[in-house]
Design an enzyme around this catalytic site. Structure first.
Site, mmCIF file in Angstrom:
data_model
loop_
_atom_site.group_PDB
_atom_site.id
_atom_site.type_symbol
_atom_site.label_atom_id
_atom_site.label_comp_id
_atom_site.label_asym_id
_atom_site.label_seq_id
_atom_site.Cartn_x
_atom_site.Cartn_y
_atom_site.Cartn_z
ATOM 1 N N LYS A 99 -7.139 0.970 -3.346
ATOM 2 C CA LYS A 99 -6.781 0.472 -2.022
ATOM 3 C C LYS A 99 -6.879 1.578 -0.978
ATOM 4 C CE LYS A 99 -4.640 -1.681 1.393
ATOM 5 N NZ LYS A 99 -5.326 -2.626 2.275
ATOM 6 N N THR A 104 0.864 -1.176 0.000
ATOM 7 C CA THR A 104 0.000 0.000 0.000
ATOM 8 C C THR A 104 0.902 1.227 0.000
ATOM 9 O OG1 THR A 104 -1.714 -1.184 1.210
ATOM 10 C CG2 THR A 104 -1.834 1.219 1.198
ATOM 11 N N LYS A 116 -0.576 6.265 8.167
ATOM 12 C CA LYS A 116 0.109 6.473 6.886
ATOM 13 C C LYS A 116 -0.874 6.417 5.720
ATOM 14 C CE LYS A 116 1.656 3.035 4.795
ATOM 15 N NZ LYS A 116 1.214 2.088 3.729
#
Length: 300
Positions: free
Chosen positions: A171, A95, A240
């Site tokens: 995602k 990711t 994040k």
């Protein structure tokens, strides 16, 4: 098939083991060598660098934590791109930001190398059970190679488009939606708790009715019981991804008020000392603490 695998955290190790058990010849690499030993015992060979893992591979997977790690294992001095052979494929399951994915895809095209982005939805137990939901994007000829491999690792493979970065955006959107569900569950459990309704009973009632979906069941149970350790997906990684979602939306000129709210929740938790030892569902602690139903933010 000869496969390289770089990044053996809880997700990567589970995926690499499934590739071994599927009969592939797998060579693994991890910055912390001890993480590779269980896979060596399972039948993998251990590479000394990402470059070595990619050297003779037909496909090399990466599952690393963030943009910096992805840059290092891909284009570093001993990175995958330095040895990946023509016709071989890099399948990035990490990711990472849309900007980094776009940059790496452009560099691969310029070098005549093949890249598919294939980030996943699912926690480590889903990875081990081959129950991941995988989002894949890349050129058609590259997807023809990647998809059969990915189908052995999850319960579905969704094809997003021809640009690898599109899968990374999907995602991030998905994780944004999950973070909002976590915040919603925290607020719902706070209201129920203040009214004298057992939050776990609330979750059981609602997930047996309109909210009969895995995110509500998984995170609802964690939040109602305030079981935020050990992490299935750590708080810093969730923070994040929230930051990357906000950056992607800003680049597109799209305001995200709910993501901004969750951003502040992450900052509150981190300022109170919560970190990698906590699951990202601990975001719900903010709502619970605001309602006086948890003192975990203050060392309780």
């Amino acid at each position: 098939m000869k496969i390289g695998f770089v990044g053996l955290g809880s997700m990567g190790a589970a995926i690499a083991k499934n590739l071994i058990e599927s009969g592939h010849e797998v060579q693994v690499f991890n910055r912390s060598p001890a993480r590779a030993e269980p896979l060596r015992e399972a039948g993998a060979s251990v590479a000394s660098s990402p470059a070595q893992a990619a050297l003779s591979a037909d496909a090399v997977f990466t599952m690393v934590a963030d943009d910096a790690a992805h840059e290092a294992v891909t284009f570093g001095e001993a990175g995958i791109a330095t040895t990946l052979k023509p016709g071989a494929l890099h399948i990035s399951m990490s990711t990472i930001s849309v900007a980094t994915a776009q940059d790496h895809a452009a560099k691969y095209r310029e070098a005549g190398l093949a890249l598919v982005s294939a980030p996943v939805f699912g926690r480590p137990d889903a990875a081990a059970a081959r129950k991941l939901f995988i989002m894949a994007a890349g050129a058609d000829e590259h997807l023809k190679v990647a998809v059969p491999l990915l189908e052995t690792l999850g319960q579905s493979v969704g094809i997003v488009g021809n640009d690898p970065s599109q899968a990374n955006l999907v995602k991030l959107i998905g994780n944004f939606m999950l973070s909002v569900i976590i915040e919603t569950l925290g607020e719902a459990c706070a209201v129920a708790g203040k009214a004298g309704i057992d939050p776990m009973h609330l979750v059981e009632l609602l997930t047996s009715a309109n909210f009969n979906a895995p995110p509500y069941k998984i995170y609802g149970s964690l939040i109602a019981s305030q079981q935020f350790q050990p992490p299935g997906f750590s708080l810093p990684l969730g923070q994040k991804d929230n930051r990357l979602m906000l950056a992607a939306a800003e680049a597109l000129g799209v305001p995200l008020p709910l993501a901004s709210l969750v951003h502040d929740r992450f900052l509150t938790l981190r300022s109170q000392g919560l970190g990698a030892e906590h699951d990202w569902s601990a975001v719900a602690l903010c709502a619970l603490s605001d309602a006086g139903l948890s003192n975990l933010l203050h060392g309780g």
